[in-house]
Design an enzyme around this catalytic site. Structure first.
Site, PDB file in Angstrom:
ATOM      1  N   ASP A 120      36.175  39.619  35.204  1.00  0.00           N
ATOM      2  CA  ASP A 120      35.614  38.740  36.225  1.00  0.00           C
ATOM      3  C   ASP A 120      35.128  39.602  37.389  1.00  0.00           C
ATOM      4  O   ASP A 120      35.921  40.296  38.035  1.00  0.00           O
ATOM      5  CB  ASP A 120      36.687  37.751  36.692  1.00  0.00           C
ATOM      6  CG  ASP A 120      36.124  36.625  37.545  1.00  0.00           C
ATOM      7  OD1 ASP A 120      34.891  36.510  37.633  1.00  0.00           O
ATOM      8  OD2 ASP A 120      36.931  35.867  38.110  1.00  0.00           O
ATOM      9  N   ASP A 162      28.853  36.184  35.801  1.00  0.00           N
ATOM     10  CA  ASP A 162      29.782  37.171  36.350  1.00  0.00           C
ATOM     11  C   ASP A 162      31.139  37.230  35.663  1.00  0.00           C
ATOM     12  O   ASP A 162      32.074  37.835  36.182  1.00  0.00           O
ATOM     13  CB  ASP A 162      29.985  36.904  37.845  1.00  0.00           C
ATOM     14  CG  ASP A 162      30.589  35.539  38.125  1.00  0.00           C
ATOM     15  OD1 ASP A 162      30.663  34.714  37.190  1.00  0.00           O
ATOM     16  OD2 ASP A 162      30.989  35.294  39.281  1.00  0.00           O
ATOM     17  N   GLU A 163      31.281  36.643  34.483  1.00  0.00           N
ATOM     18  CA  GLU A 163      32.561  36.728  33.785  1.00  0.00           C
ATOM     19  C   GLU A 163      32.369  36.657  32.274  1.00  0.00           C
ATOM     20  O   GLU A 163      31.430  36.049  31.775  1.00  0.00           O
ATOM     21  CB  GLU A 163      33.526  35.650  34.262  1.00  0.00           C
ATOM     22  CG  GLU A 163      33.033  34.225  34.112  1.00  0.00           C
ATOM     23  CD  GLU A 163      34.066  33.204  34.589  1.00  0.00           C
ATOM     24  OE1 GLU A 163      35.276  33.391  34.316  1.00  0.00           O
ATOM     25  OE2 GLU A 163      33.664  32.216  35.217  1.00  0.00           O
TER      26      GLU A 163
END
Length: 364
Positions: A9, A111-112
């Site tokens: 993350d 973003d993860e």
């Protein structure tokens, strides 16, 4: 051997990129807003850095309210194109660590991401932690950004573990630690439980995960239905058999591998490329599909990642075309840099079920 899943993350991704792009923002409260058609007076906070969070600003807060909370914060509009470009480079780095030549990889958002490293680590959690650290080091060196990593026996545990030591941390939850990790956690913190479910559980007197795990599954099914009720019981018990699988994998076939040593010698690079092309095309044949896009990825010894694609006029399933286009792209990448290459990948996309074959001349 138990599975080992990583959840990576990125830390306050949008705001972190803005800080990197403008060093004068360091130490200031930075708020990235998704403005509405009413301009800066409308819209909501997309993300913010930890300085802004400490002041009481959070995601989804109306921008007008955020400005009232901390008037001296720096408010910036979302730059989705920039963030997407950075994300693509980072995801290619992370993918290179996933089992099965990067196939056991599942992007959750910009973003993860989940990846499985059971085979790569040999089932050893200490080695998995070393992999996590290597990912963090690569991302830092490549993009000057930090990320947090959760390591666990399944996706639910890995996902929740990644937030345990934010920012820039690694959290390992071993299989025998799952019960202790979950037991006193509020049910709202259990990944997959939203506001409606939380309220229903509260109405049943269920506030923490331990309460939920102790309820009879039939009671949960009577309230939430068979699928959801069963899932709630299993999740609260730390059980999650959901595989790590890229949501777009059905429309892509790819392979990535490392060279025996960092080099830019074309004969060595093209020899490995040929191996990857053979494997990718065998999968294309096995699935009886044609492809329209061909993508080559190169990771250099300095960890810089470059991806270049070519789109054909029509879908095709010809190895000669795949090889010709891939060689052309790789040649351009070799000519564009003097840095040695560490890892390469090839991917075909925009897949179509075969319904007859066209001639080669139709595709150029």
């Amino acid at each position: 051997m138990s599975r080992i899943i990583l959840h990576v993350d990125m830390d306050y991704f949008y705001a972190a990129i803005e800080e990197r792009e403008d060093l004068s923002l360091k130490g200031k409260a930075v708020v990235v807003c998704m403005y509405s058609n009413r301009g800066e007076e409308g819209g909501a906070v997309s993300t913010c850095n930890y300085t802004a969070r400490d002041a009481g600003i959070h995601s989804a807060m109306p921008c007008r309210l955020a400005k009232a909370v901390k008037p001296d914060a720096v408010f910036l509009p979302v730059r989705k194109q920039l963030y997407s470009e950075v994300s693509e480079r980072i995801m290619e780095i992370i993918r290179s660590y996933a089992d099965n030549d990067g196939e056991l990889f599942e992007k959750l958002g910009i973003d993860e991401v989940f990846l499985e490293v059971t085979a790569t680590s040999g089932g050893d959690l200490d080695k998995a932690q070393q992999i996590a650290q290597s990912i963090k080091d690569d991302v830092k060196e490549l993009e000057d950004l930090t990320c947090s990593v959760g390591i666990g026996p399944n996706k639910i545990i890995a996902k929740m573990a990644s937030s345990r030591q934010k920012p820039d941390g690694i959290t390992v939850i071993r299989e025998d630690e799952v019960d202790g990790f979950l037991r006193k956690m509020p049910v709202a913190k259990l990944w997959g439980i939203g506001k409606v479910t939380e309220e229903k559980l509260a109405g049943m007197g269920i506030d923490i995960v331990e309460d939920l795990a102790g309820r009879d599954v039939q009671e949960l099914i009577s309230v939430f239905g068979k699928t959801r009720g069963t899932w709630l019981k299993m999740a609260a018990s730390g059980i999650d058999d959901d595989p790590v699988k890229e949501k777009t994998s059905s429309d892509q076939i790819g392979r990535m591998a490392s060279l025996t040593h960092d080099t830019r010698k074309s004969d060595l690079v093209l020899s490995l490329l040929d191996e990857l092309l053979d494997d990718v095309f065998s999968k294309v044949t096995a699935r009886s599909v044609s492809f329209r896009s061909i993508t080559i990825t190169v990771i250099y010894s300095n960890f810089k990642t470059v991806t270049k694609s070519h789109t054909l006029n029509h879908p095709i399933a010809e190895k000669a075309v795949l090889r010709e286009v891939s060689y052309k792209i790789m040649g351009e990448l070799l000519d564009s840099s003097t840095v040695n290459i560490r890892r390469i990948g090839v991917r075909v996309g925009n897949l179509h079920e075969n319904k007859g074959q066209k001639t080669l001349a139709e595709f150029f």
